[in-house]
Design an enzyme around this catalytic site. Sequence first.
Site, mmCIF file in Angstrom:
data_model
loop_
_atom_site.group_PDB
_atom_site.id
_atom_site.type_symbol
_atom_site.label_atom_id
_atom_site.label_comp_id
_atom_site.label_asym_id
_atom_site.label_seq_id
_atom_site.Cartn_x
_atom_site.Cartn_y
_atom_site.Cartn_z
ATOM 1 N N ASP A 118 -0.759 2.160 -8.133
ATOM 2 C CA ASP A 118 -0.461 0.955 -6.870
ATOM 3 C C ASP A 118 -0.785 -0.049 -7.097
ATOM 4 O OD1 ASP A 118 0.443 3.615 -5.631
ATOM 5 O OD2 ASP A 118 -1.204 3.411 -4.110
ATOM 6 N N ARG A 143 7.835 0.358 -9.093
ATOM 7 C CA ARG A 143 8.210 0.717 -7.861
ATOM 8 C C ARG A 143 8.245 -0.604 -7.067
ATOM 9 N NH1 ARG A 143 3.364 3.235 -5.073
ATOM 10 N NH2 ARG A 143 4.135 4.952 -5.429
#
Length: 313
Positions: free
Chosen positions: A136, A188
């Site tokens: 992340d 992402r």
Amino acid sequence: MLDSVAKAFFHLIAQSRILKTLASRYGMRKPTSFARRFIAGETITEAIEAARAVEARGMTITLDLLGESVTNLDEADAATRAYQTVIEAIIASGIGRNLSLKLTQLGLDVDKASAIDNLRKILERADPAGFFVRIDMESSAYTDVTLEIVETLWHHGYRQIGVVLQSALYRTEERDLARVNALGARIRLVKGAYKEPRHVAHPRKADADAAYTRVMKTLITEGHYPAIATHDPRMIELAREWARERGVPPDRFEFQMLYGVRRDLQAMLVKAGYRVRVYIPFGREWFPYFMRRLGERPANVMFVIRGILGESG
Ligand SMILES: Cc1cc2nc3c(=O)[nH]c(=O)nc-3n(C[C@H](O)[C@H](O)[C@H](O)COP(=O)(O)OP(=O)(O)OC[C@H]3O[C@@H](n4cnc5c(N)ncnc54)[C@H](O)[C@@H]3O)c2cc1C
């Protein structure tokens, strides 16, 4: 404007101890408690149950054992061991082998070398078992070091890892998109959940949205199985249109959404033949994640207030 004020406000109250105590007391207590809208539960058993339900609806999953910003190496070691346990539980359960994690959870704020070591320990078990591990992206203070660590591990042969880029940051379009694409790693794409200074990120939401569209287009045509992570129907429609026009089939990318957010859109995309992955967070350290979700949509606050009043009464 309102969006950046909301983000700043929630960033501020996320530091509040009283609020944290109140939320922690009531947020997860019952199956109907308010935090459960966004968080699958505090245990891996609850997360696996949530994952099975998502998979039964035709979607894939990624599990995030919540935690971030640990302040000593003991906590970082504990988080690493916890992830190793999660990996074993996922293997035993038969759900999809996909994890999302944060480097500050593995000790990045304390010692970079230890954080890399911890990530490597996780990958040593995850990689041969066929897991994909997404790192992340946290606030812009960590962008450089996060990309460096991913590159280092990539060059050491860990190819089942991916990163996150935030369209709100100027640097994404200026250099990071090309840098990660050249590496060959999966990206992402998100808008960005952190409060950032104006010299680092677009202060106007419309500009971050426009940047999202541009980066998304490049990723769909030139990326490596990119993840278009958004709940914004306009962005999703644009992505579908762009892929259709360019002849990119729906199995060359995926949409990603957060657990509990826009379940209607998730279902609609599956029905239309697209791949959808749901990000399922769980664990005891859910408060900062929860506050970011409130900051994204102030309307969620009323839902929480009603929840607290309902449960404490
Ligand atoms: C799978 C996934 C992984 C992510 N990983 C990261 C990461 O690593 N780093 C990072 O900085 N950010 C991450 N994010 C968060 C992201 O940066 C945004 O903050 C978040 O997705 C909200 O932006 P949006 O694209 O949905 O668009 P927005 O324009 O914010 O929202 C569009 C619409 O979506 C709905 N919506 C959005 N958020 C909520 C909410 N919380 N509750 C209810 N409805 C909502 C509303 O209908 C809203 O009108 C991730 C998001 C997803 C989906």
